[in-house]
Design a protein around this motif. Structure first.
Motif, PDB file in Angstrom:
ATOM      1  N   ARG A  71       8.841  -1.664 -14.401  1.00 16.41           N
ATOM      2  CA  ARG A  71       9.923  -2.512 -13.895  1.00 16.41           C
ATOM      3  C   ARG A  71      10.272  -2.109 -12.466  1.00 16.41           C
ATOM      4  O   ARG A  71      10.640  -2.945 -11.655  1.00 16.41           O
ATOM      5  CB  ARG A  71      11.162  -2.387 -14.768  1.00 16.41           C
ATOM      6  N   TYR A  72      10.169  -0.835 -12.187  1.00 21.69           N
ATOM      7  CA  TYR A  72      10.489  -0.315 -10.864  1.00 21.69           C
ATOM      8  C   TYR A  72       9.398   0.661 -10.449  1.00 21.69           C
ATOM      9  O   TYR A  72       8.963   1.476 -11.245  1.00 21.69           O
ATOM     10  CB  TYR A  72      11.845   0.393 -10.855  1.00 21.69           C
ATOM     11  N   LYS A  73       9.002   0.551  -9.165  1.00 26.24           N
ATOM     12  CA  LYS A  73       7.982   1.445  -8.637  1.00 26.24           C
ATOM     13  C   LYS A  73       8.352   1.794  -7.211  1.00 26.24           C
ATOM     14  O   LYS A  73       8.591   0.896  -6.392  1.00 26.24           O
ATOM     15  CB  LYS A  73       6.601   0.769  -8.689  1.00 26.24           C
ATOM     16  N   VAL A  74       8.401   3.077  -6.915  1.00 30.79           N
ATOM     17  CA  VAL A  74       8.604   3.540  -5.551  1.00 30.79           C
ATOM     18  C   VAL A  74       7.312   4.192  -5.105  1.00 30.79           C
ATOM     19  O   VAL A  74       6.775   5.061  -5.792  1.00 30.79           O
ATOM     20  CB  VAL A  74       9.768   4.553  -5.459  1.00 30.79           C
ATOM     21  N   ALA A  75       6.806   3.757  -3.970  1.00 34.18           N
ATOM     22  CA  ALA A  75       5.548   4.297  -3.455  1.00 34.18           C
ATOM     23  C   ALA A  75       5.730   4.726  -2.014  1.00 34.18           C
ATOM     24  O   ALA A  75       6.517   4.130  -1.269  1.00 34.18           O
ATOM     25  CB  ALA A  75       4.446   3.238  -3.546  1.00 34.18           C
ATOM     26  N   LYS A  76       5.012   5.739  -1.654  1.00 32.21           N
ATOM     27  CA  LYS A  76       4.984   6.140  -0.249  1.00 32.21           C
ATOM     28  C   LYS A  76       3.987   5.248   0.473  1.00 32.21           C
ATOM     29  O   LYS A  76       2.962   4.828  -0.102  1.00 32.21           O
ATOM     30  CB  LYS A  76       4.584   7.604  -0.120  1.00 32.21           C
ATOM     31  N   ARG A  77       4.281   4.975   1.716  1.00 28.83           N
ATOM     32  CA  ARG A  77       3.378   4.130   2.508  1.00 28.83           C
ATOM     33  C   ARG A  77       1.973   4.719   2.470  1.00 28.83           C
ATOM     34  O   ARG A  77       1.793   5.922   2.688  1.00 28.83           O
ATOM     35  CB  ARG A  77       3.880   4.037   3.945  1.00 28.83           C
ATOM     36  N   GLY A  78       1.015   3.876   2.186  1.00 22.81           N
ATOM     37  CA  GLY A  78      -0.377   4.311   2.124  1.00 22.81           C
ATOM     38  C   GLY A  78      -0.897   4.536   0.713  1.00 22.81           C
ATOM     39  O   GLY A  78      -2.108   4.638   0.504  1.00 22.81           O
ATOM     40  N   GLN A  79       0.028   4.618  -0.260  1.00 22.14           N
ATOM     41  CA  GLN A  79      -0.402   4.806  -1.644  1.00 22.14           C
ATOM     42  C   GLN A  79      -0.899   3.497  -2.227  1.00 22.14           C
ATOM     43  O   GLN A  79      -0.515   2.414  -1.784  1.00 22.14           O
ATOM     44  CB  GLN A  79       0.767   5.320  -2.497  1.00 22.14           C
ATOM     45  N   ASP A  80      -1.712   3.620  -3.268  1.00 25.18           N
ATOM     46  CA  ASP A  80      -2.150   2.456  -4.027  1.00 25.18           C
ATOM     47  C   ASP A  80      -1.233   2.292  -5.233  1.00 25.18           C
ATOM     48  O   ASP A  80      -0.780   3.266  -5.825  1.00 25.18           O
ATOM     49  CB  ASP A  80      -3.580   2.636  -4.518  1.00 25.18           C
ATOM     50  N   VAL A  81      -0.946   1.029  -5.607  1.00 27.03           N
ATOM     51  CA  VAL A  81      -0.134   0.769  -6.791  1.00 27.03           C
ATOM     52  C   VAL A  81      -0.834  -0.279  -7.663  1.00 27.03           C
ATOM     53  O   VAL A  81      -1.623  -1.094  -7.178  1.00 27.03           O
ATOM     54  CB  VAL A  81       1.289   0.283  -6.443  1.00 27.03           C
ATOM     55  N   ALA A  82      -0.519  -0.220  -8.954  1.00 29.50           N
ATOM     56  CA  ALA A  82      -1.045  -1.200  -9.903  1.00 29.50           C
ATOM     57  C   ALA A  82       0.108  -1.708 -10.752  1.00 29.50           C
ATOM     58  O   ALA A  82       0.861  -0.919 -11.323  1.00 29.50           O
ATOM     59  CB  ALA A  82      -2.126  -0.577 -10.778  1.00 29.50           C
ATOM     60  N   LEU A  83       0.231  -3.003 -10.838  1.00 28.16           N
ATOM     61  CA  LEU A  83       1.295  -3.640 -11.602  1.00 28.16           C
ATOM     62  C   LEU A  83       0.649  -4.436 -12.733  1.00 28.16           C
ATOM     63  O   LEU A  83      -0.297  -5.189 -12.511  1.00 28.16           O
ATOM     64  CB  LEU A  83       2.119  -4.567 -10.691  1.00 28.16           C
ATOM     65  N   ARG A  84       1.215  -4.283 -13.918  1.00 27.87           N
ATOM     66  CA  ARG A  84       0.598  -4.862 -15.110  1.00 27.87           C
ATOM     67  C   ARG A  84       1.414  -6.029 -15.645  1.00 27.87           C
ATOM     68  O   ARG A  84       2.648  -6.021 -15.587  1.00 27.87           O
ATOM     69  CB  ARG A  84       0.486  -3.789 -16.187  1.00 27.87           C
TER      70      ARG A  84
END
Lengths: 113, 112
Positions: free
Chosen positions: B9-22
């Motif tokens: 529901r919530y994701k915090v990422a540092k700039r440059g990271q990869d994220v995956a949303l399901r």
């Protein structure tokens, strides 16, 4: 793609009818008008849709003008839980043959006691 | 569940990271859509699947965005090398094809 124009915001007293207008002057003959609403921090929720006839369901009524260039969503007895952003959307045909919803910025409806 | 389920529901990422949303659509729904919603704006179309086929990806902002639905059910939206402008709510919707779209509650991505 057909575009829609809605007022940015509207107020309504609890228990009164809320009439939300929408202009879609460039709508094509086979494009439907959809209404969705989005309560804070939730995903959009379907309300109603129509092509050219007026429609009514348990949530609302949809009045479409004869020339189809505008429509009005009517919530007959607004409650505090109807406070939301209301999107008038024209469902358009994409080049790849499917229909997608093109959202605008919507009308923020505030229902007050 | 009965509705469209999205995680996280919530994701915090540092700039440059990869994220995956399901996204878990409603069972049996053929059509699946991804939308991006910036703060104060309406949802913007990203991509569309019919079963496992991605029929339209015209709304993906850049080649850092990639979506898949390999078995025609669960879908994943991947964002590589995240940027601050990627901060938004990512909404998934499914449909049986008859008109109404059912939306999930969204995944809110914040890129620091």
């Amino acid at each position: 793609d057909a575009k829609t124009t809605q007022p940015t915001s509207m107020d309504c007293a609890e228990g009164r009818a809320a009439n939300l207008p929408c202009n879609h002057s460039t709508i094509s003959g086979n494009e439907y008008v959809y209404w969705y609403r989005q309560i804070h921090s939730q995903g959009p929720q379907y309300i109603i849709h129509g092509l050219k006839n007026n429609e009514t369901n348990e949530m609302a009524s949809l009045i479409i003008t004869e020339d189809r260039k505008s429509s009005t969503l009517i919530l007959p007895h607004a409650t505090l839980r109807d406070t939301a952003v209301y999107y008038c959307i024209v469902r358009v045909w994409a080049n790849t043959g499917f229909q997608k919803l093109v959202f605008g910025t919507g009308t923020r409806l505030l229902v007050s006691p | 569940g009965a509705g469209v389920s999205q995680s996280p529901r919530y994701k915090v990422a540092k700039r440059g990271q990869d994220v995956a949303l399901r996204c878990d659509p409603i069972s049996g729904h053929v059509s699946l859509f991804w939308y991006q919603q910036a703060l104060g704006q309406g949802p913007e179309f990203l991509t569309y699947f019919q079963n496992e086929a991605q029929l339209d990806k015209s709304g993906l902002p850049s080649d850092r965005f990639f979506a898949e639905r390999p078995e025609g059910s669960v879908s994943t939206l991947k964002i590589q090398r995240t940027q601050q402008e990627d901060s938004a709510v990512y909404l998934c919707a499914s449909s049986s094809g008859t008109g109404e779209l059912f939306f999930g509650e969204g995944s809110r991505l914040t890129v620091l």
